[in-house]
Design a protein around this motif. Structure first.
Motif, short mmCIF file in Angstrom:
data_model
loop_
_atom_site.label_atom_id
_atom_site.label_comp_id
_atom_site.label_asym_id
_atom_site.label_seq_id
_atom_site.Cartn_x
_atom_site.Cartn_y
_atom_site.Cartn_z
N GLU A 70 0.82 -1.21 0.00
CA GLU A 70 0.00 0.00 0.00
C GLU A 70 0.86 1.27 0.00
O GLU A 70 0.32 2.37 0.10
N ASP A 71 2.17 1.12 -0.09
CA ASP A 71 3.08 2.26 0.04
C ASP A 71 3.56 2.78 -1.30
O ASP A 71 3.83 2.01 -2.23
N SER A 72 3.71 4.11 -1.39
CA SER A 72 4.11 4.75 -2.64
C SER A 72 5.63 4.82 -2.77
O SER A 72 6.33 5.15 -1.79
N PHE A 73 6.10 4.55 -3.98
CA PHE A 73 7.52 4.65 -4.31
C PHE A 73 7.69 5.41 -5.63
O PHE A 73 6.90 5.23 -6.56
N ILE A 74 8.72 6.23 -5.66
CA ILE A 74 9.06 6.96 -6.89
C ILE A 74 10.04 6.10 -7.68
O ILE A 74 11.09 5.70 -7.15
N VAL A 75 9.69 5.80 -8.93
CA VAL A 75 10.60 5.08 -9.82
C VAL A 75 11.14 6.11 -10.80
O VAL A 75 10.39 6.67 -11.60
N ILE A 76 12.43 6.39 -10.72
CA ILE A 76 12.99 7.52 -11.45
C ILE A 76 14.32 7.15 -12.10
O ILE A 76 15.12 6.40 -11.53
N ARG A 77 14.53 7.69 -13.32
CA ARG A 77 15.83 7.52 -13.99
C ARG A 77 16.69 8.74 -13.64
O ARG A 77 16.30 9.88 -13.87
N ASP A 78 17.86 8.48 -13.05
CA ASP A 78 18.69 9.59 -12.57
C ASP A 78 19.55 10.17 -13.67
O ASP A 78 19.48 9.76 -14.83
N GLU A 79 20.40 11.14 -13.32
CA GLU A 79 21.20 11.87 -14.29
C GLU A 79 22.25 11.01 -14.96
O GLU A 79 22.82 11.38 -15.98
N HIS A 80 22.54 9.84 -14.40
CA HIS A 80 23.51 8.92 -15.00
C HIS A 80 22.84 7.74 -15.68
O HIS A 80 23.51 6.78 -16.06
N GLY A 81 21.53 7.79 -15.81
CA GLY A 81 20.80 6.73 -16.51
C GLY A 81 20.37 5.59 -15.62
O GLY A 81 19.68 4.68 -16.10
N GLY A 82 20.75 5.60 -14.36
CA GLY A 82 20.34 4.52 -13.45
C GLY A 82 18.89 4.67 -13.02
O GLY A 82 18.30 5.76 -13.10
N ILE A 83 18.31 3.57 -12.60
CA ILE A 83 16.92 3.57 -12.13
C ILE A 83 16.92 3.43 -10.62
O ILE A 83 17.54 2.51 -10.07
N ASN A 84 16.25 4.36 -9.96
CA ASN A 84 16.16 4.36 -8.51
C ASN A 84 14.70 4.19 -8.09
O ASN A 84 13.79 4.72 -8.74
N VAL A 85 14.49 3.46 -7.01
CA VAL A 85 13.15 3.28 -6.44
C VAL A 85 13.20 3.86 -5.03
O VAL A 85 13.87 3.31 -4.14
N LEU A 86 12.50 4.98 -4.82
CA LEU A 86 12.64 5.78 -3.61
C LEU A 86 11.32 5.82 -2.84
O LEU A 86 10.26 6.11 -3.43
N PHE A 87 11.39 5.54 -1.56
CA PHE A 87 10.20 5.63 -0.70
C PHE A 87 9.73 7.08 -0.67
O PHE A 87 10.52 7.99 -0.37
#
Length: 458
Positions: A70-87
């Protein structure tokens, strides 16, 4: 001193353990609050969970907001092209920092006190920093990251458990079948349109259960789709094929022609012009043969990620069926609700006209307003209602999952199945669902840091 004894959830899991060898599942699993709370921690808090497709976040700074449990996470491509999943919670007061479902940004700024994070989740500043926090290091105060993130054929998964095995080990034999669909050419797939989201009053497991290989319901619940020409393979022929327990917890089903010379759809009904572009050097001869003969592939990656590929049309009078690929998650939304997330996938090298046709066919069949979708969701609502029933509890009501067990029906084990896992012919079989619930029970009882087996060969 307070001594806590076995709970109702423990009793239901005990009943699952006792009943599964006999094809019985306690209906209370679909309506018990304690079971649901335990699922959030022991399944969604530990398993690899699908979040997004890489094509949704192609550019640096692209992000989407998704859920684990039930928790939200941000799935984002960073400035170096990596994918991060952030609470999605500020480290200062826990406030949600992302207020849009998707977008592109260089940073997230908390609306409460202004703590600001970059695309890797690092804390980069806050208002009046010297007066408020001078001397405090920014390191260690960034957004909290998922324990592990990995991508397979562009499908982005994450887990909150640092003890989780690598994604490919978790997928086990299911990876072979994902290759068979998503690896048909070097271009790969992409998402068309934004994901649809809709909430129904059902338990999330009904979706996973259905897509693990409940083909038996097609002739009753979906009978009308044959009458309007939405699906080209008659019911009796469509039940010919294989049920596969790809790995513990992961199950799938193929409607398949006996030989490649059989008339009817091949390669899930994809247009012949597209099929001619498939670079099959990327898969084995066995995978190619299965893909060529397949009319339908429906699969569930435990716990709640499902895949469907099949020929469909939203308007049989004007458009012949074409191959449609939908992926979806059954997002828990309380013990009695599920939020369905539904994406449509196309191969990147399809023509714009082919992509548009596949998208429209999908929208008219497997979507919020699609004929198949409305058929499916209505009975799931009553499954959840029965799961909460006092009478079902008092009467020890159990669900029947015996189809395909020894002496029940016509399904037989297939000894020479070329792929990984345990296979049965025909699709009159429910071992695929028993496989789901067996792993479910093991995960619900597993101690922190301990994992059930990921292979039948272990």
């Amino acid at each position: 001193m307070t001594i806590t004894g076995p709970t109702r959830a423990d009793a239901l899991l005990d009943a699952l353990d006792r009943g599964l060898p006999h094809g019985e599942i306690p209906v209370g699993l679909f309506g018990n609050q304690e079971i649901y709370d335990r699922e959030l921690r022991r399944l969604f808090g530990r398993c690899w969970v699908f979040l997004a497709h890489e094509s949704e976040i192609e550019a640096k700074g692209d992000y989407v907001l998704r859920k684990i449990g039930e928790d939200s996470f941000i799935v984002i491509r960073d400035e170096h092209g990596g994918i991060n999943v952030l609470f999605d919670a500020c480290r200062h007061r826990g406030v949600q920092v992302c207020r849009s479902d998707s977008g592109n940004t260089s940073h997230f700024r908390c609306p409460y006190h202004g703590w600001t994070y970059n695309t890797k989740g690092d804390l980069v500043g806050a208002p009046l920093w010297r007066n408020a926090f001078g001397g405090m290091p920014k390191e260690g105060n960034g957004l909290t990251k998922a324990a592990k993130v990995a991508s397979y054929h562009g499908l982005v998964f994450a887990t909150l458990d640092p003890s989780a095995p690598p994604l490919e080990e978790y997928l086990g034999g299911m990876a072979w079948y994902l290759d068979l669909l998503f690896g048909l050419n070097e271009h790969g797939m992409e998402i068309v349109g934004a994901p649809q989201r809709f909430v129904i009053d059902a338990n999330w497991k009904s979706g996973s259960d259905n897509f693990a290989g409940d083909d038996y319901h097609l002739g009753t619940l979906h009978r009308s789709v044959w009458e309007i020409g939405a699906f080209p393979v008659p019911f009796r022929e469509n039940m010919m094929g294989y049920h596969v327990q790809a790995a513990p917890g992961h199950s799938l089903s193929f409607s398949m022609a006996p030989t490649e010379d059989e008339p009817g759809p091949k390669f899930f009904g994809f247009p012949e012009e597209l099929v001619a572009t498939f670079d099959t050097s990327r898969i084995s001869a066995h995978q190619l043969d299965i893909a060529r003969r397949s009319r339908v592939m429906v699969a569930n990656v435990f716990p709640n990620f499902s895949i469907l590929a099949l020929p469909m049309t939203e308007d049989g009078a004007h458009h012949p069926p074409t191959g449609v690929v939908t992926i979806r998650t059954w997002q828990p939304h309380g013990v009695g609700q599920v939020e369905i997330w539904n994406w449509f996938c196309v191969y990147k090298n399809m023509t714009p006209a082919q992509k548009d046709r596949a998208y429209r066919a999908g929208l008219g069949t497997f979507s919020m307003g699609g004929a198949f979708e409305m058929d499916d969701t209505e009975p799931w609502i009553t499954v959840s209602r029965t799961g909460r029933s006092v009478a079902a509890d008092l009467l020890d009501f159990k669900l029947n999952y015996q189809m395909g067990m020894p002496g029940v029906g016509i399904a037989k084990p297939v000894e020479d199945w070329p792929g990984p896992g345990i296979s049965y012919w025909t699709r009159y079989e429910e071992g695929v669902q028993r496989n789901l619930y067996r792993f479910y029970g093991d995960m619900m009882r597993a101690e922190p840091g301990a994992w059930p087996k990921f292979s039948f060969d272990d």
